[in-house]
Design an enzyme around this catalytic site. Structure first.
Site, PDB file in Angstrom:
ATOM      1  CB  CYS A  73     -13.964  71.209  30.571  1.00 25.16           C
ATOM      2  SG  CYS A  73     -12.905  71.196  32.031  1.00 25.16           S
ATOM      3  CG  HIS A 134     -17.888  68.545  30.802  1.00 23.11           C
ATOM      4  ND1 HIS A 134     -16.913  69.325  31.374  1.00 23.11           N
ATOM      5  CD2 HIS A 134     -19.031  68.837  31.482  1.00 23.11           C
ATOM      6  CE1 HIS A 134     -17.416  70.043  32.343  1.00 23.11           C
ATOM      7  NE2 HIS A 134     -18.704  69.773  32.432  1.00 23.11           N
TER       8      HIS A 134
END
Length: 582
Positions: A73, A134
């Site tokens: 990610c 993130h």
């Protein structure tokens, strides 16, 4: 003869131009978390219903070799936003961890990196990020927001600065549940047996007090770890509106519906005043799995399939909004996944929570095709062709130069941009991708390289190392919940493993000098490309160092107090109550 010839050229240019040329387009960029390329009907799935996403393929262009710049990610999203391999920004790890697992860490996307949102904002765009970030939050204080989306060009943010972890969903265990897989039991057992042996032989004195002290210290550490697991949801699972924490821990149920409504509201309040850029970053389909009550039980693939259905519904709501506001012909819509499906995902009760990567090997955390070949759908009626497939290597880094150019700006000239403008390929102005070579990193380590020679239909891919699967008959790393890149978890190959993806897309048959006459010349050309690429990578501050990844209490975002485990609820938890695919 020159008159009709020139008129023909003018006609050709006019046919390739947008009917709204001169007006900057809007952008709706959607990224689903951990969605496999095989989860969508337009990529061959026949058991999940994704009509709204499939419509993007029918009314636009489908990329069949769309590659994520990283199989995890954090680095994949850094590459997507900047158009640069994450090694260039320091958004890669040198150890086991390759993503952030705490909200209170000091690492993040560096301030000197330029995102497409920052450039679009400079060009007069209203910009918004809704969903998952993130890429870090704070540097020195719990409110400095040095890595916040606002610091990287987003006017509006509604979402989580982290990712959706198991800890964020009651009853789904913890992201740290697999820590036992990393405890060196064998080494500890050998050490204990050695000390006991030496003690019995009289060579080492071990006092009863020392043994009791060690047992007490172990018990204390276990208790502190258990307390940490109890507190983690309140610390990590937070929802922000711009710079304010509004829900901690957040309630996942109906969260996709709430985010969808935020996306619609952003479009409605900005479209009349100027161009907008919306980055909708879904927190589904990352574990722990969830789906709104409306969608639970809607699929034959359990909660994962239900979540896919909800994502498709959300895409449909956004597309309906564009249709209702007559924005389809002035809006470029893009949908992808940050990497392939996480094939090791099994719930604490043994339920399968993983997606499907189709015919492709491996999944998230690996550079096998299943980990990096992702959906790539682009729709822009009147500007892009409809129902077309592009079977050329492209990258999620290509979105950066594409958005920048369409927004009326130039790409930064003071740094290497690895992405390439997609528009010539999408509009059939060229038949070949500008990517002759693509480099595949596993964290900070160059794992593989892909080569599409200019004079060939072959697509070569060479692996310098591959993850050690467990069990060996699987194509996943079930013992560690994800595959790792460090020496203890991989097998190195000399010569590299070589595949021709044009003939073997499932990477089932590595080539040899006996089966491929060009074996050595292909590897030699790839070695030269690797050398040139490595020379272009300047040193960067490691944003994934142990210090930058460790939890720091003074950086902890908290909307109440530590004594209350930061708990607060300032948001309306109601969903839209909509029916599927209405």
């Amino acid at each position: 003869m020159w008159v009709p010839c020139c008129l023909g050229l003018l006609f050709l240019e006019a046919s390739q131009a947008s009917p709204h040329q001169g007006k900057k387009p809007n952008f709706v960029l959607m990224m689903v978390d951990d969605m496999g390329i095989g989860d969508l009907g337009c990529y061959g799935n026949t058991t999940l219903r994704t009509p709204n996403i499939d419509r993007l393929a029918q009314e636009g262009v489908k990329l069949t070799q769309h590659i994520a710049a990283a199989p995890l990610c954090t680095p994949s999203r850094a590459a997507f936003l900047t158009g640069r391999y994450p090694i260039r920004s320091g958004m890669v790890g040198y150890g086991v961890l390759g993503v952030y697992i705490f909200a209170a860490t000091s690492g993040g996307l560096p301030a000197n990196e330029i995102t497409f949102a920052k450039i679009a904002k400079q060009q007069g765009y209203e910009t918004a990020l809704i969903g998952k970030w993130h890429l870090g939050l704070n540097c020195e204080r719990s409110d400095d927001h040095c890595h916040h989306p606002a610091a990287h060009g987003f006017d509006f943010f509604y979402g989580t600065p982290m990712t959706h972890l198991r800890d964020c969903q009651p009853g789904h265990g913890s992201v740290f549940a697999n820590v036992k897989a990393h405890v060196p039991y064998r080494a500890l057992g050998v050490l204990a047996a050695s000390v006991a042996f030496l003690h019995l032989r009289g060579l080492v004195q071990v006092r009863r007090r020392q043994v009791l002290g060690l047992v007490a210290a172990t018990a204390l550490l276990a208790a502190l770890f258990a307390l940490f697991l109890v507190a983690l949801p309140g610390l990590n699972c937070l929802l922000m509106r711009d710079g304010e924490v509004v829900e901690q821990p957040y309630v996942a149920e109906n969260l996709t519906q709430r985010m969808t409504q935020e996306a619609i509201s952003f479009i409605e309040r900005t479209f009349a005043t100027g161009p907008f850029l919306l980055f909708f970053s879904f927190i589904q389909l990352h574990t722990a799995m969830f789906a709104s009550a409306t969608f639970r039980g809607s699929s034959q693939h359990g909660i994962y399939g239900d979540a896919v259905h909800e994502v498709d519904w959300s895409v449909g709501q956004i597309m309906q909004t564009l249709d209702r506001l007559n924005l389809r012909e002035t809006t470029l819509v893009y949908l992808t996944s940050d990497q392939g499906a996480h094939v090791e995902e099994i719930s604490v009760t043994g339920e399968v929570h993983r997606g499907w990567n189709g015919i492709y090997k491996g999944g998230k955390s690996t550079n096998w095709e299943g980990g990096i070949r992702v959906p790539g759908l682009l729709s822009w009626p009147g500007t892009l062709p409809t129902g077309e497939e592009v079977d050329q290597p492209t990258s999620n880094m290509d979105v950066f130069p594409t958005v920048v150019k369409l927004a009326g700006a130039d790409a930064p000239g003071d740094r290497v941009i690895d992405g390439r403008d997609l528009m010539p390929l999408l509009q059939d102005r060229t038949e070949r991708s500008e990517h002759q070579f693509l480099f595949h990193y596993c964290n900070a380590y160059l794992n593989a390289v892909r080569w599409h020679p200019a004079d060939s239909t072959s697509i070569w891919k060479a692996f310098f190392f591959t993850p050690d699967f467990y069990p060996e008959n699987e194509t996943a790393c079930f013992h560690t919940h994800a595959c790792f890149c460090t020496a203890d978890y991989v097998t190195y190959h000399d010569p590299p493993l070589l595949f021709d993806l044009s003939k073997d897309p499932s990477e089932a048959r590595p080539l040899t000098p006996d089966t491929e006459p060009a074996f050595r010349s292909v590897l030699a050309a790839m070695a030269g490309a690797v050398e040139r690429h490595a020379a272009s990578v300047a040193p960067a501050v490691n944003q994934m160092s142990a210090w930058n990844q460790v939890w720091k209490p003074w950086l902890q975002p908290c909307c109440s107090s530590i004594a209350q485990l930061c708990g607060c609820q300032r948001e309306d938890l109601g969903g839209s109550g909509a029916s599927p695919w209405e």
